[in-house]
Design a protein around this motif. Structure first.
Motif, short mmCIF file in Angstrom:
data_model
loop_
_atom_site.label_atom_id
_atom_site.label_comp_id
_atom_site.label_asym_id
_atom_site.label_seq_id
_atom_site.Cartn_x
_atom_site.Cartn_y
_atom_site.Cartn_z
N UNK A 77 0.84 -1.20 0.00
CA UNK A 77 0.00 0.00 0.00
C UNK A 77 0.88 1.25 0.00
N UNK A 78 1.93 1.24 0.83
CA UNK A 78 2.83 2.38 0.89
C UNK A 78 3.49 2.67 -0.45
N UNK A 79 3.92 1.61 -1.15
CA UNK A 79 4.54 1.79 -2.46
C UNK A 79 3.50 2.24 -3.48
N UNK A 80 2.33 1.65 -3.43
CA UNK A 80 1.27 1.96 -4.39
C UNK A 80 0.81 3.41 -4.27
N UNK A 81 0.75 3.90 -3.04
CA UNK A 81 0.27 5.27 -2.79
C UNK A 81 1.41 6.27 -2.65
N UNK A 82 2.65 5.79 -2.83
CA UNK A 82 3.82 6.66 -2.72
C UNK A 82 3.90 7.31 -1.35
N UNK A 87 6.83 6.91 -7.39
CA UNK A 87 8.25 7.23 -7.25
C UNK A 87 8.92 6.31 -6.23
N UNK A 88 8.20 5.98 -5.13
CA UNK A 88 8.75 5.08 -4.12
C UNK A 88 9.02 3.70 -4.71
N UNK A 89 8.13 3.26 -5.60
CA UNK A 89 8.29 1.95 -6.22
C UNK A 89 9.43 1.96 -7.23
N UNK A 90 9.49 3.00 -8.04
CA UNK A 90 10.56 3.11 -9.04
C UNK A 90 11.92 3.18 -8.38
N UNK A 91 11.97 3.81 -7.20
CA UNK A 91 13.25 3.96 -6.49
C UNK A 91 13.87 2.62 -6.12
N UNK A 92 13.05 1.57 -6.04
CA UNK A 92 13.56 0.24 -5.66
C UNK A 92 14.08 -0.54 -6.86
N UNK A 98 6.04 18.74 -13.74
CA UNK A 98 5.98 17.34 -13.29
C UNK A 98 7.32 16.87 -12.74
N UNK A 99 8.39 17.26 -13.43
CA UNK A 99 9.73 16.84 -12.97
C UNK A 99 10.05 17.45 -11.62
N UNK A 100 9.63 18.71 -11.40
CA UNK A 100 9.87 19.36 -10.12
C UNK A 100 9.05 18.73 -9.01
N UNK A 101 7.81 18.33 -9.33
CA UNK A 101 6.98 17.66 -8.33
C UNK A 101 7.58 16.32 -7.93
N UNK A 102 8.13 15.62 -8.91
CA UNK A 102 8.77 14.34 -8.63
C UNK A 102 10.00 14.52 -7.75
N UNK A 103 10.68 15.64 -7.88
CA UNK A 103 11.83 15.92 -7.03
C UNK A 103 11.42 15.96 -5.57
#
Length: 348
Positions: A39-44, A109-114, A326-331
């Motif tokens: 859930x944490x990964x799915x919801x970032x 982003x949390x999921x991609x980070x892994x 979008x890129x800044x929000x992802x930062x």
């Protein structure tokens, strides 16, 4: 009353052996932890992820295997390995079911980070392993081991593998699997070394009676397990250094322009930079590319796409602006994917 604050090697071995039984309550805890992590990964949501890692039991068998290799205890190694594979299998099953049923299919982003382990993951695993060896040997209750479980993040990579399986993304499967292996291997390595340093002579653990062949076999197996991580760590350092150099190059060479995107095409070794602002002449572009050597990027090809604010149609202009926002929000939403003032890597 025993005043010693730490377990002896024999006491610690017996404690781990008694804990390496996957009982029903432990199974429920594991399933709840992996479900929360998904859930944490799915919801970032990093806060939810931390909660999942606090109750995760994955550290125990890894520490058990490290101790087993240290004292050449085949029974402890075998039991810890069986527990670890069982927990990984259950975690994968729960994560696959969750992501299959989840209506949110977009990778956060949390999921991609892994999926992209870097050198800092190695350093965290080493530091976490050192703290874990000390904390797990203390008799009194402490928050060191739960803290190590959070820092080394063993559970999120397994969830990411489940996501990759559901959506058929091989890159996610390989990247997250390697991140888990990297963390586990270095935690085991540090446990192995730490257990040697903290070990005291004990009549019940007579290493002199163990054949040299068995000792060499155990050590060789452990070395083979860690060698890929060591070589990959070196490769990750080079990759990280190159990303930093490219990011610094772009920052220094376009101080008066807005950099809309920085994309590195790894297959062709091409850095594509899209900028907005005053148009650069061909001579200025050549001067910029000639400065690559100052950043150690002599072999890099650079392509500069210019978007003049006054020379682009409204639709395309707003499209670039949206991409930039979008890129800044992802930062702001991630701290591990190298998005912050870095280069997006495309393997083509």
């Amino acid at each position: 009353m025993d005043a010693r604050p730490f377990y002896s090697t024999l006491e610690f071995r017996d404690k781990i052996l008694s804990d390496t039984k996957l009982e029903k309550r432990d199974l429920v805890i594991l399933m709840c932890a992996i479900f929360i992590a998904c859930i944490g990964l799915n919801l970032n949501n990093s806060v939810v992820l931390i909660g999942a890692m606090l109750i995760s039991p994955l550290m125990l068998p890894i520490v058990g295997m490290g101790l087993g290799f240290s004292i050449y205890d085949f029974h402890l190694i075998k039991k810890s390995f069986r527990l670890l594979t069982t927990e990984i299998g259950i975690s994968l099953l729960v994560s696959i079911v969750y992501f299959y049923l989840s209506p949110i299919s977009l990778a956060s982003a949390e999921l991609i980070a892994r999926t992209s382990p870097n050198i800092w993951d190695v350093m965290i695993a080493i530091a976490g392993g050192i703290a874990g060896v000390i904390g797990s040997r203390k008799k009194e209750a402490n928050n060191i081991v739960p803290g190590v479980a959070i820092a080394t993040a063993l559970m999120p990579p397994i969830c990411t593998v489940g996501y990759g399986i559901v959506y058929g993304n091989l890159q996610y499967i390989i990247g997250a699997s390697y991140l888990f292996l990297l963390n586990a291997a270095f935690i085991m390595l540090v446990t192995f070394i730490g257990s040697h340093l903290m070990r005291h002579k004990n009549a019940s653990i007579d290493l002199s009676q163990i054949s040299s062949r068995m000792k060499i076999g155990f050590v060789s197996l452990f070395v083979l397990l860690t060698i890929p991580s060591i070589f990959s760590a070196g490769s990750l350092v080079l990759d990280y250094t190159q990303r930093e150099a490219m990011s610094q190059f772009v920052t220094d060479q376009f101080p008066t322009h807005t950099v809309l995107s920085k994309i590195y095409h790894k297959k062709t070794n091409l850095l594509e930079v899209t900028i907005m602002g005053e148009e650069l002449s061909q001579e200025e572009i050549e001067e910029i590319t000639s400065n690559q050597k100052d950043f150690g990027l002599e072999s890099l090809q650079v392509k500069i796409n210019q978007v003049a604010a006054s020379g682009v149609d409204d639709q395309k202009f707003y499209q670039y602006i949206e991409q930039y926002i979008d890129s800044k929000l992802m930062q702001n939403n991630t701290n591990n994917e190298q998005i912050q003032d870095e280069v997006e890597v495309v393997k083509d």
